[in-house]
Design an enzyme around this catalytic site. Structure first.
Site, PDB file in Angstrom:
ATOM      1  N   ASN A   1       6.470   1.865   4.451  1.00 48.23           N
ATOM      2  CA  ASN A   1       7.113   2.189   3.179  1.00 48.23           C
ATOM      3  C   ASN A   1       7.520   0.714   2.602  1.00 48.23           C
ATOM      4  O   ASN A   1       7.717  -0.080   3.304  1.00 48.23           O
ATOM      5  CB  ASN A   1       8.382   3.080   3.503  1.00 48.23           C
ATOM      6  CG  ASN A   1       9.279   2.850   4.396  1.00 48.23           C
ATOM      7  OD1 ASN A   1       8.802   2.244   5.438  1.00 48.23           O
ATOM      8  ND2 ASN A   1      10.498   3.216   4.245  1.00 48.23           N
ATOM      9  N   ILE A   2       7.670   0.896   1.343  1.00 51.38           N
ATOM     10  CA  ILE A   2       7.839  -0.454   0.551  1.00 51.38           C
ATOM     11  C   ILE A   2       8.974   0.109  -0.501  1.00 51.38           C
ATOM     12  O   ILE A   2       8.689   0.564  -1.573  1.00 51.38           O
ATOM     13  CB  ILE A   2       6.565  -0.863  -0.124  1.00 51.38           C
ATOM     14  CG1 ILE A   2       5.534  -1.246   1.002  1.00 51.38           C
ATOM     15  CG2 ILE A   2       6.969  -2.307  -0.912  1.00 51.38           C
ATOM     16  CD1 ILE A   2       4.251  -1.628   0.280  1.00 51.38           C
ATOM     17  N   GLU A   3      10.235  -0.217  -0.219  1.00 47.80           N
ATOM     18  CA  GLU A   3      11.241  -0.011  -1.086  1.00 47.80           C
ATOM     19  C   GLU A   3      11.492  -0.910  -2.338  1.00 47.80           C
ATOM     20  O   GLU A   3      10.971  -1.960  -2.228  1.00 47.80           O
ATOM     21  CB  GLU A   3      12.533   0.453  -0.157  1.00 47.80           C
ATOM     22  CG  GLU A   3      12.636   1.420   0.401  1.00 47.80           C
ATOM     23  CD  GLU A   3      13.852   1.794   1.473  1.00 47.80           C
ATOM     24  OE1 GLU A   3      14.822   1.271   1.240  1.00 47.80           O
ATOM     25  OE2 GLU A   3      13.788   2.872   2.097  1.00 47.80           O
TER      26      GLU A   3
ATOM     27  N   CYS B   1       5.725   5.132  -0.214  1.00 48.87           N
ATOM     28  CA  CYS B   1       5.917   5.963   1.024  1.00 48.87           C
ATOM     29  C   CYS B   1       4.790   5.317   1.757  1.00 48.87           C
ATOM     30  O   CYS B   1       3.588   5.065   1.285  1.00 48.87           O
ATOM     31  CB  CYS B   1       5.802   7.409   1.040  1.00 48.87           C
ATOM     32  SG  CYS B   1       7.089   8.330   0.489  1.00 48.87           S
TER      33      CYS B   1
ATOM     34  N   GLU C   1       2.575   6.702   3.930  1.00 49.06           N
ATOM     35  CA  GLU C   1       1.337   7.444   3.902  1.00 49.06           C
ATOM     36  C   GLU C   1       0.531   7.084   2.717  1.00 49.06           C
ATOM     37  O   GLU C   1      -0.683   6.916   2.737  1.00 49.06           O
ATOM     38  CB  GLU C   1       1.713   8.901   3.791  1.00 49.06           C
ATOM     39  CG  GLU C   1       2.625   9.546   5.244  1.00 49.06           C
ATOM     40  CD  GLU C   1       4.071   9.515   4.843  1.00 49.06           C
ATOM     41  OE1 GLU C   1       4.482   8.650   4.329  1.00 49.06           O
ATOM     42  OE2 GLU C   1       4.585  10.617   5.234  1.00 49.06           O
TER      43      GLU C   1
ATOM     44  N   CYS D   1       6.909  13.505   3.129  1.00 51.19           N
ATOM     45  CA  CYS D   1       7.619  14.211   2.089  1.00 51.19           C
ATOM     46  C   CYS D   1       6.870  15.029   1.022  1.00 51.19           C
ATOM     47  O   CYS D   1       5.617  15.134   1.294  1.00 51.19           O
ATOM     48  CB  CYS D   1       8.400  13.029   1.308  1.00 51.19           C
ATOM     49  SG  CYS D   1       7.044  12.311   0.038  1.00 51.19           S
TER      50      CYS D   1
ATOM     51  N   CYS E   1       4.020  13.137  -0.563  1.00 49.12           N
ATOM     52  CA  CYS E   1       2.983  12.655   0.289  1.00 49.12           C
ATOM     53  C   CYS E   1       2.075  13.754   0.743  1.00 49.12           C
ATOM     54  O   CYS E   1       0.825  13.630   0.921  1.00 49.12           O
ATOM     55  CB  CYS E   1       3.407  11.898   1.482  1.00 49.12           C
ATOM     56  SG  CYS E   1       4.232  10.330   1.189  1.00 49.12           S
TER      57      CYS E   1
HETATM   58  N1  THU Z   1       9.229   7.671   3.258  1.00 51.65           N
HETATM   59  C1  THU Z   1       8.125   7.604   3.664  1.00 51.65           C
HETATM   60  O1  THU Z   1       7.521   6.438   3.854  1.00 51.65           O
HETATM   61  N2  THU Z   1       7.398   8.631   3.804  1.00 51.65           N
HETATM   62  C2  THU Z   1       7.772  10.069   4.003  1.00 51.65           C
HETATM   63  O2  THU Z   1       7.111  10.810   4.010  1.00 51.65           O
HETATM   64  C3  THU Z   1       9.144  10.360   3.809  1.00 51.65           C
HETATM   65  C4  THU Z   1      10.085   9.101   3.434  1.00 51.65           C
HETATM   66  C5  THU Z   1      10.383   6.363   3.178  1.00 51.65           C
HETATM   67  C6  THU Z   1      10.646   6.409   1.544  1.00 51.65           C
HETATM   68  C7  THU Z   1      12.001   5.571   1.783  1.00 51.65           C
HETATM   69  O3  THU Z   1      11.670   4.262   1.824  1.00 51.65           O
HETATM   70  C8  THU Z   1      12.426   5.841   3.099  1.00 51.65           C
HETATM   71  O4  THU Z   1      11.494   6.583   3.855  1.00 51.65           O
HETATM   72  C9  THU Z   1      13.711   6.847   3.081  1.00 51.65           C
HETATM   73  O5  THU Z   1      13.501   8.228   2.215  1.00 51.65           O
END
Ligand code: THU
Length: 133
Positions: free
Chosen positions: A45-47, A56, A58, A89, A92
């Site tokens: 994940n890259i916020e 996300c 995935e 999520c 995804c």
């Molecule tokens: N996140 C994912 O990378 N994949 C998911 O399926 C669920 C959520 C990440 C997004 C965000 O950076 C962090 O988890 C919290 O939501």
């Protein structure tokens, strides 16, 4: 065809998780997608401070794979530090279903390696897909 043992695919996802950029949630996620020929692609994940621009793990893995010409995805492992295996999520699930199909296996793992497997069709039982378009 499953070229890679499940625990190895999880290990690859766990390594990718180390690259996660998660300064806002501190929730690091790793992913590894496997092609039928055994090739793998990783994601984390890259916020973003504009939260909606967050990527996300995935979707990063699948974008890398598709953009390098890979097709024929058979499994994707996703891993995070949670007390139960992390499910993708909703967004995804849609992307996995679209790019990988209903038979795609989603390996949902905890950091200790415990995992559950669900098919894309189980995670998204009533999909919106190309049949509507
Ligand atoms: N996140 C994912 O990378 N994949 C998911 O399926 C669920 C959520 C990440 C997004 C965000 O950076 C962090 O988890 C919290 O939501």
């Amino acid at each position: 065809m499953r070229a890679i043992p499940t625990n190895e695919l999880i290990d690859i996802a766990r390594e990718a998780r180390e690259y996660a950029r998660a300064p806002y949630s501190n929730f690091k996620v790793g992913a590894a997608v496997e092609c039928a020929n055994g090739r793998t692609f990783t994601g984390c994940n890259i916020e973003n401070s504009s939260y909606g621009s967050t990527l996300c793990a995935e979707q990063v893995a699948l974008a890398k794979a598709v953009s390098e010409g890979a097709r024929g995805f058979v499994r994707i492992a996703v891993i995070a530090d949670a007390d139960r295996p992390i499910p993708p999520c909703g967004a995804c699930r849609q992307v996995i279903f679209e790019l990988c199909g209903r038979e795609m296996e989603v390996v949902m793992a905890k950091l200790d390696g415990q995992f559950e497997i669900r098919k894309a069709s189980e995670l998204l039982p009533a999909p919106f897909d190309q049949t509507f378009l």
